[in-house]
Design an enzyme around this catalytic site. Sequence first.
Site, short mmCIF file in Angstrom:
data_model
loop_
_atom_site.label_atom_id
_atom_site.label_comp_id
_atom_site.label_asym_id
_atom_site.label_seq_id
_atom_site.Cartn_x
_atom_site.Cartn_y
_atom_site.Cartn_z
CB CYS A 131 -5.68 11.04 -6.39
SG CYS A 131 -6.48 9.68 -7.30
N GLY A 181 5.68 7.35 1.52
CA GLY A 181 6.21 6.41 0.54
C GLY A 181 7.30 5.53 1.11
CG HIS A 228 3.56 9.65 -2.65
ND1 HIS A 228 2.43 8.90 -2.85
CD2 HIS A 228 4.60 8.80 -2.85
CE1 HIS A 228 2.77 7.65 -3.17
NE2 HIS A 228 4.09 7.58 -3.17
CD GLN A 244 -6.93 13.65 0.59
OE1 GLN A 244 -7.50 12.71 0.06
NE2 GLN A 244 -5.60 13.77 0.61
N PRO A 246 -5.02 8.95 3.68
CG PRO A 246 -5.20 10.76 2.19
CD PRO A 246 -4.28 10.14 3.20
CG MET A 247 -5.46 4.57 2.18
SD MET A 247 -4.76 3.13 3.03
CE MET A 247 -5.24 3.47 4.74
CB VAL A 248 -10.86 5.25 -2.17
CG1 VAL A 248 -12.31 4.99 -2.60
CG2 VAL A 248 -10.34 6.53 -2.81
CD GLU A 299 0.25 -0.20 -2.05
OE1 GLU A 299 1.13 -1.07 -1.95
OE2 GLU A 299 -0.08 0.32 -3.13
#
Length: 335
Positions: free
Chosen positions: A117, A221, A185, A88, A29-31, A245
């Site tokens: 987060c 990670g 993570h 999420q 999940p990425m903003v 990323e």
Amino acid sequence: AALINYDSPAHRWFTELLGENQFGYVVAPMVDQSDLPFRFLARRHGANICYTPMIHSRMFTTDLKYREKFLPRFDESSHAQGGATIHQFCGNDPDVMLAAVKLLPAYCDVVDINCGCPQGIARRGRYGAFLLEEADLLVSIVEKLVKESGKRVTVKVRLLPSGLEDSIALYERLVDAGASLLTVHGRTRHQKGQLTGAPDWDAIAAVVKAVGDRIPVVANGGISNMDDVRRCLEVTKARGVMSSEGVLEFPALFSETNVESTGGRRTAPSRLSLAREYLDLEEQFPNHEGGQGSGLKCAKTHLQHFLYSDLQPFEPARTAMHQAHSVDDMRAVCD
């Protein structure tokens, strides 16, 4: 890595979710970046589970415009380019979290609680990794969603700053409360920005040893290609890996490219080709129309991630991308 065959209900569900795949290759999940067209793109190139961007539970229940942005328009899993999707949510009020989850269509059958987060906004909002330090409250949220939402409940966590023993004790409580999946993570909330450091895969392995016979664990990670995926699975014995990323910069990360098996050769499409694919998907499924994105800003940020090294030496192209006002403008930069 050899698949550890567990026969608990949660493991059987996860096996069914993966279909023909042995392991989970998961887009984080990425903003404003794990939007619908990006999820479609990542699945074309090896991902098999995708998370939506984080949805703020209180805003989802009270702000109609916000809800329209994040409410899906169709069943992604039944689409030819779709697949498993996990929605999420963040929040700290069990009743508000339940109300938010109940607004999802029935076909959105898996929800995740954001306990990962590490940003200041999460500290102020008492959610994300900071919720891990309010264990009783977090457990009550999981219990309520499991009992009353009618959906599978998963939790994305970080390691607690107080250590691995405390982390595992909390995770065991989350499993007892009914969580079907943990994504771990391998960093604490303090490990961000310049202090990020390497993820602790050994800690994730300890989590798998503690709860992995009851529910699937996904490792998060340190993933930048499939060689990393294999090493992570070997060390952790997790049932899948999550990338943020890495997959954001190269959406074909979960394919055999630039790895030992190909002699380091690229076998996936080029970054430019992936950028064009994304733009085609963005035209077909505009990210701001039920795709959980912010429109042009979201699409432009994707292309700047994909093409970072290509745009850096060429100031006119960088400027043109920055000033783009449409998909056609961005496509012209690619051309």
